[in-house]
Motif scaffolding. Structure first.
Motif, PDB file in Angstrom:
ATOM      1  N   ILE A   5       0.841  -1.195   0.000  1.00 31.22           N
ATOM      2  CA  ILE A   5       0.000   0.000   0.000  1.00 31.22           C
ATOM      3  C   ILE A   5       0.877   1.246   0.000  1.00 31.22           C
ATOM      4  CG2 ILE A   5      -1.672   1.348   1.323  1.00 31.22           C
ATOM      5  CD1 ILE A   5      -2.891  -1.331   2.205  1.00 31.22           C
ATOM      6  N   GLU A   6       1.912   1.258   0.823  1.00 28.48           N
ATOM      7  CA  GLU A   6       2.786   2.425   0.864  1.00 28.48           C
ATOM      8  C   GLU A   6       3.494   2.630  -0.471  1.00 28.48           C
ATOM      9  OE1 GLU A   6       6.392   4.548   3.327  1.00 28.48           O
ATOM     10  OE2 GLU A   6       5.475   2.747   4.151  1.00 28.48           O
ATOM     11  N   THR A   7       3.996   1.557  -1.059  1.00 33.54           N
ATOM     12  CA  THR A   7       4.673   1.654  -2.355  1.00 33.54           C
ATOM     13  C   THR A   7       3.723   2.177  -3.426  1.00 33.54           C
ATOM     14  OG1 THR A   7       6.165  -0.138  -1.745  1.00 33.54           O
ATOM     15  CG2 THR A   7       5.953   0.342  -4.093  1.00 33.54           C
ATOM     16  N   THR A   8       2.510   1.648  -3.434  1.00 30.49           N
ATOM     17  CA  THR A   8       1.494   2.074  -4.394  1.00 30.49           C
ATOM     18  C   THR A   8       1.133   3.540  -4.188  1.00 30.49           C
ATOM     19  OG1 THR A   8       0.610  -0.162  -4.505  1.00 30.49           O
ATOM     20  CG2 THR A   8      -0.847   1.606  -5.232  1.00 30.49           C
ATOM     21  N   ALA A   9       0.967   3.949  -2.935  1.00 28.24           N
ATOM     22  CA  ALA A   9       0.612   5.336  -2.637  1.00 28.24           C
ATOM     23  C   ALA A   9       1.743   6.289  -3.025  1.00 28.24           C
ATOM     24  CB  ALA A   9       0.269   5.481  -1.157  1.00 28.24           C
ATOM     25  N   ARG A  10       2.977   5.891  -2.760  1.00 25.96           N
ATOM     26  CA  ARG A  10       4.124   6.735  -3.135  1.00 25.96           C
ATOM     27  C   ARG A  10       4.175   6.939  -4.649  1.00 25.96           C
ATOM     28  NH1 ARG A  10       8.369   7.649   0.310  1.00 25.96           N
ATOM     29  NH2 ARG A  10       8.180   6.727   2.383  1.00 25.96           N
ATOM     30  N   VAL A  43      -7.348  15.024  -5.198  1.00 21.18           N
ATOM     31  CA  VAL A  43      -8.463  14.155  -5.612  1.00 21.18           C
ATOM     32  C   VAL A  43      -7.963  13.103  -6.609  1.00 21.18           C
ATOM     33  CG1 VAL A  43     -10.658  14.094  -6.876  1.00 21.18           C
ATOM     34  CG2 VAL A  43     -10.245  15.864  -5.150  1.00 21.18           C
ATOM     35  N   LEU A  44      -7.161  13.532  -7.586  1.00 18.88           N
ATOM     36  CA  LEU A  44      -6.610  12.588  -8.562  1.00 18.88           C
ATOM     37  C   LEU A  44      -5.742  11.532  -7.874  1.00 18.88           C
ATOM     38  CD1 LEU A  44      -5.625  15.064 -11.416  1.00 18.88           C
ATOM     39  CD2 LEU A  44      -7.555  13.464 -11.385  1.00 18.88           C
ATOM     40  N   PHE A  45      -4.918  11.955  -6.927  1.00 21.40           N
ATOM     41  CA  PHE A  45      -4.066  11.037  -6.179  1.00 21.40           C
ATOM     42  C   PHE A  45      -4.899  10.040  -5.387  1.00 21.40           C
ATOM     43  CE2 PHE A  45      -2.282  10.694  -1.758  1.00 21.40           C
ATOM     44  CZ  PHE A  45      -1.484   9.589  -2.003  1.00 21.40           C
ATOM     45  N   LEU A  46      -5.864  10.527  -4.618  1.00 19.19           N
ATOM     46  CA  LEU A  46      -6.678   9.630  -3.791  1.00 19.19           C
ATOM     47  C   LEU A  46      -7.493   8.661  -4.638  1.00 19.19           C
ATOM     48  CD1 LEU A  46      -7.860  12.104  -1.014  1.00 19.19           C
ATOM     49  CD2 LEU A  46      -6.207  10.238  -0.791  1.00 19.19           C
ATOM     50  N   THR A  47      -8.041   9.152  -5.736  1.00 22.60           N
ATOM     51  CA  THR A  47      -8.795   8.275  -6.638  1.00 22.60           C
ATOM     52  C   THR A  47      -7.892   7.196  -7.219  1.00 22.60           C
ATOM     53  OG1 THR A  47     -10.282  10.093  -7.191  1.00 22.60           O
ATOM     54  CG2 THR A  47     -10.240   8.222  -8.708  1.00 22.60           C
ATOM     55  N   SER A  48      -6.723   7.589  -7.665  1.00 25.51           N
ATOM     56  CA  SER A  48      -5.774   6.646  -8.257  1.00 25.51           C
ATOM     57  C   SER A  48      -5.317   5.603  -7.251  1.00 25.51           C
ATOM     58  CB  SER A  48      -4.565   7.401  -8.808  1.00 25.51           C
ATOM     59  OG  SER A  48      -3.596   6.511  -9.287  1.00 25.51           O
ATOM     60  N   VAL A  49      -4.939   6.034  -6.064  1.00 24.64           N
ATOM     61  CA  VAL A  49      -4.428   5.078  -5.075  1.00 24.64           C
ATOM     62  C   VAL A  49      -5.552   4.160  -4.581  1.00 24.64           C
ATOM     63  CG1 VAL A  49      -4.604   6.452  -2.944  1.00 24.64           C
ATOM     64  CG2 VAL A  49      -2.750   4.838  -3.209  1.00 24.64           C
ATOM     65  N   CYS A  50      -6.772   4.663  -4.485  1.00 29.88           N
ATOM     66  CA  CYS A  50      -7.900   3.797  -4.111  1.00 29.88           C
ATOM     67  C   CYS A  50      -8.157   2.757  -5.199  1.00 29.88           C
ATOM     68  CB  CYS A  50      -9.154   4.621  -3.834  1.00 29.88           C
ATOM     69  SG  CYS A  50      -9.139   5.427  -2.219  1.00 29.88           S
ATOM     70  N   ASP A  51      -8.109   3.177  -6.462  1.00 29.64           N
ATOM     71  CA  ASP A  51      -8.280   2.234  -7.568  1.00 29.64           C
ATOM     72  C   ASP A  51      -7.200   1.161  -7.550  1.00 29.64           C
ATOM     73  OD1 ASP A  51     -10.523   3.549  -8.513  1.00 29.64           O
ATOM     74  OD2 ASP A  51      -9.462   4.582 -10.134  1.00 29.64           O
ATOM     75  N   ARG A  52      -5.968   1.575  -7.368  1.00 27.89           N
ATOM     76  CA  ARG A  52      -4.835   0.638  -7.408  1.00 27.89           C
ATOM     77  C   ARG A  52      -4.831  -0.337  -6.237  1.00 27.89           C
ATOM     78  NH1 ARG A  52       0.276   4.430  -9.297  1.00 27.89           N
ATOM     79  NH2 ARG A  52      -0.828   5.472 -10.984  1.00 27.89           N
ATOM     80  N   THR A  53      -5.335   0.095  -5.089  1.00 26.92           N
ATOM     81  CA  THR A  53      -5.347  -0.781  -3.917  1.00 26.92           C
ATOM     82  C   THR A  53      -6.699  -1.471  -3.746  1.00 26.92           C
ATOM     83  OG1 THR A  53      -5.960   1.078  -2.477  1.00 26.92           O
ATOM     84  CG2 THR A  53      -3.590   0.541  -2.667  1.00 26.92           C
ATOM     85  N   GLN A  54      -7.605  -1.177  -4.632  1.00 26.76           N
ATOM     86  CA  GLN A  54      -8.955  -1.748  -4.616  1.00 26.76           C
ATOM     87  C   GLN A  54      -9.700  -1.445  -3.314  1.00 26.76           C
ATOM     88  OE1 GLN A  54      -8.428  -5.876  -5.648  1.00 26.76           O
ATOM     89  NE2 GLN A  54      -7.914  -5.378  -7.757  1.00 26.76           N
ATOM     90  N   VAL A  74      -2.669   8.802   4.585  1.00 29.08           N
ATOM     91  CA  VAL A  74      -3.383   8.138   3.484  1.00 29.08           C
ATOM     92  C   VAL A  74      -3.133   6.630   3.554  1.00 29.08           C
ATOM     93  CG1 VAL A  74      -3.513   7.876   0.976  1.00 29.08           C
ATOM     94  CG2 VAL A  74      -3.384  10.165   1.975  1.00 29.08           C
ATOM     95  N   VAL A  75      -1.881   6.251   3.728  1.00 33.13           N
ATOM     96  CA  VAL A  75      -1.529   4.828   3.799  1.00 33.13           C
ATOM     97  C   VAL A  75      -2.221   4.173   4.994  1.00 33.13           C
ATOM     98  CG1 VAL A  75       0.376   3.200   4.151  1.00 33.13           C
ATOM     99  CG2 VAL A  75       0.649   5.111   2.559  1.00 33.13           C
ATOM    100  N   GLU A  76      -2.220   4.845   6.125  1.00 31.78           N
ATOM    101  CA  GLU A  76      -2.868   4.305   7.324  1.00 31.78           C
ATOM    102  C   GLU A  76      -4.366   4.101   7.095  1.00 31.78           C
ATOM    103  OE1 GLU A  76      -3.847   5.911  11.771  1.00 31.78           O
ATOM    104  OE2 GLU A  76      -1.840   6.328  10.972  1.00 31.78           O
ATOM    105  N   ALA A  77      -5.020   5.084   6.499  1.00 30.52           N
ATOM    106  CA  ALA A  77      -6.452   4.985   6.233  1.00 30.52           C
ATOM    107  C   ALA A  77      -6.754   3.856   5.254  1.00 30.52           C
ATOM    108  CB  ALA A  77      -6.984   6.316   5.698  1.00 30.52           C
ATOM    109  N   LEU A  78      -5.980   3.752   4.200  1.00 32.85           N
ATOM    110  CA  LEU A  78      -6.191   2.691   3.218  1.00 32.85           C
ATOM    111  C   LEU A  78      -5.934   1.314   3.832  1.00 32.85           C
ATOM    112  CD1 LEU A  78      -4.516   4.296   0.103  1.00 32.85           C
ATOM    113  CD2 LEU A  78      -6.938   3.787   0.369  1.00 32.85           C
ATOM    114  N   SER A  79      -4.961   1.226   4.700  1.00 30.52           N
ATOM    115  CA  SER A  79      -4.603  -0.046   5.330  1.00 30.52           C
ATOM    116  C   SER A  79      -5.747  -0.605   6.166  1.00 30.52           C
ATOM    117  CB  SER A  79      -3.360   0.116   6.208  1.00 30.52           C
ATOM    118  OG  SER A  79      -2.250   0.463   5.424  1.00 30.52           O
ATOM    119  N   ARG A  80      -6.539   0.260   6.732  1.00 32.58           N
ATOM    120  CA  ARG A  80      -7.685  -0.198   7.533  1.00 32.58           C
ATOM    121  C   ARG A  80      -8.748  -0.881   6.691  1.00 32.58           C
ATOM    122  NH1 ARG A  80      -6.870   4.907  10.201  1.00 32.58           N
ATOM    123  NH2 ARG A  80      -8.546   5.827   8.978  1.00 32.58           N
TER     124      ARG A  80
END
Length: 85
Positions: A5-10, A43-54, A74-80
């Motif tokens: 998740i961190e790698t994808t978000a970066r 918004v573009l970043f959050l949309t992209s990282v959400c798509d990539r991490t499903q 962001v990584v912490e929130a997605l990890s949950r």
């Protein structure tokens, strides 16, 4: 924080930053706006990282999204919400 998740978000963040910065050089504790990220690019970043991490954006309220001020947050929130990979 799971590395995937961190790698994808970066990577997703590096793509929308106004200056060229390698993903591994991004400090996870620096506020996104200090990196020059505009509201639109956030918004573009959050949309992209959400798509990539499903991880669906529906998991987050407007307040949750506004509270994601750093890459680490962001990584912490997605990890949950992400499945363990």
């Amino acid at each position: 924080m799971p590395d995937t998740i961190e790698t994808t978000a970066r990577a997703a963040l590096a793509e929308v930053l106004p200056q060229s910065l390698p993903p591994e050089a991004i400090d996870p504790d620096v506020e996104l706006d200090h990196l020059g990220l505009t509201s639109l690019n956030k918004v573009l970043f959050l949309t992209s990282v959400c798509d990539r991490t499903q991880v669906g954006l529906h998991h987050f309220t407007e307040h949750d999204l506004a509270a994601m001020r750093t890459l680490g947050q962001v990584v912490e929130a997605l990890s949950r919400h992400a499945e363990v990979r």
